[in-house]
Motif scaffolding. Sequence first.
Motif, PDB file in Angstrom:
ATOM      1  N   GLY A 140       0.800  -1.214   0.000  1.00  0.00           N
ATOM      2  CA  GLY A 140       0.000   0.000   0.000  1.00  0.00           C
ATOM      3  C   GLY A 140       0.838   1.273   0.000  1.00  0.00           C
ATOM      4  O   GLY A 140       0.379   2.319  -0.485  1.00  0.00           O
ATOM      5  N   GLN A 141       2.069   1.209   0.493  1.00  0.00           N
ATOM      6  CA  GLN A 141       2.915   2.400   0.511  1.00  0.00           C
ATOM      7  C   GLN A 141       3.288   2.830  -0.904  1.00  0.00           C
ATOM      8  O   GLN A 141       3.303   4.017  -1.228  1.00  0.00           O
ATOM      9  N   TYR A 143       1.557   2.095  -3.668  1.00  0.00           N
ATOM     10  CA  TYR A 143       0.341   2.549  -4.327  1.00  0.00           C
ATOM     11  C   TYR A 143      -0.094   3.922  -3.824  1.00  0.00           C
ATOM     12  O   TYR A 143      -0.592   4.744  -4.596  1.00  0.00           O
ATOM     13  N   ALA A 144       0.112   4.167  -2.545  1.00  0.00           N
ATOM     14  CA  ALA A 144      -0.276   5.466  -1.981  1.00  0.00           C
ATOM     15  C   ALA A 144       0.577   6.577  -2.593  1.00  0.00           C
ATOM     16  O   ALA A 144       0.071   7.659  -2.929  1.00  0.00           O
ATOM     17  N   GLY A 145       1.876   6.318  -2.763  1.00  0.00           N
ATOM     18  CA  GLY A 145       2.751   7.311  -3.377  1.00  0.00           C
ATOM     19  C   GLY A 145       2.338   7.613  -4.803  1.00  0.00           C
ATOM     20  O   GLY A 145       2.276   8.781  -5.219  1.00  0.00           O
ATOM     21  N   ALA A 147      -0.641   7.130  -6.075  1.00  0.00           N
ATOM     22  CA  ALA A 147      -1.964   7.752  -6.058  1.00  0.00           C
ATOM     23  C   ALA A 147      -1.880   9.244  -5.747  1.00  0.00           C
ATOM     24  O   ALA A 147      -2.738  10.021  -6.180  1.00  0.00           O
ATOM     25  N   LEU A 148      -0.854   9.628  -5.021  1.00  0.00           N
ATOM     26  CA  LEU A 148      -0.662  11.051  -4.695  1.00  0.00           C
ATOM     27  C   LEU A 148      -0.050  11.839  -5.847  1.00  0.00           C
ATOM     28  O   LEU A 148       0.162  13.049  -5.740  1.00  0.00           O
ATOM     29  N   THR A 155       8.464   8.075  -5.708  1.00  0.00           N
ATOM     30  CA  THR A 155       7.909   7.149  -4.724  1.00  0.00           C
ATOM     31  C   THR A 155       9.017   6.393  -4.013  1.00  0.00           C
ATOM     32  O   THR A 155       8.986   6.212  -2.788  1.00  0.00           O
TER      33      THR A 155
END
Length: 252
Positions: A140-141, A143-145, A147-148, A155
Amino acid sequence: MAWNWQVFCKETTTGETVTGCFGRGGDETYLNWIVSAWGWTLTVSLLALLVALLTGLVIGTVRTLPDKPWLVRLGNAWVELFRNIPLLVQIFLWYFVIPGIFPVMKDVPSIVLVVMALGLFTSARIAEQVRAGIQALPRGQRYAGLALGLSTLQTYRYVLLPMALRIIIPPMTSESMNIMKNSSVAFAVSITELTFFAMQSGEETAAPVEMYLAVTVLYAFSALVINRIMAFIEARSRVPGFVAAGGMAGGH
């Protein structure tokens, strides 16, 4: 058995004992020599560690890129190549073979060749640790990067690598100590580090026991200092609540 520690106060050329044990006016004692050899050991180790960290960081990172399979294969090939060839063989390849293929390398100092051989050999091991550190992080880390709006490079730079590097400090402690101990192979190409000193001075003085014991103490002391430095860094950079299996522990 009678110990002859006074042997370190003798001049390397005349064999005369010098008051204070350190030579003066260009005369060198065996104490001068072992201090100089210790300096060469530390120099080779630190430079090789720098090469290993920089190279291992790059290779370990590219091995985790999900959309660059050709880079992953290259990274895997790098690790397998340097990890499966004995270090002493790699030293000889850099010292004898590569200068024969590339004549410009004949003028490169021996210490540079040893640093490259030891650094690249260790980079394969560090690359494995970097890869494992990145893959231990929750997906998730990444993907979160993304997504931002961060690029893949951003990332890794701002999200993944700062965390991964902090959790691989314990195995990096072992590698830092190993690279210092592995620097002893530099004696094979006549670099006057600690092992070379012990072999040469032991023959000259007929006191090999004292020489090898002194060298052993310096290796052990150097390894202990490295261990304490890395333990301090680990304590200051520990990730609270991190679970190495790949998640974050429930915490306070």
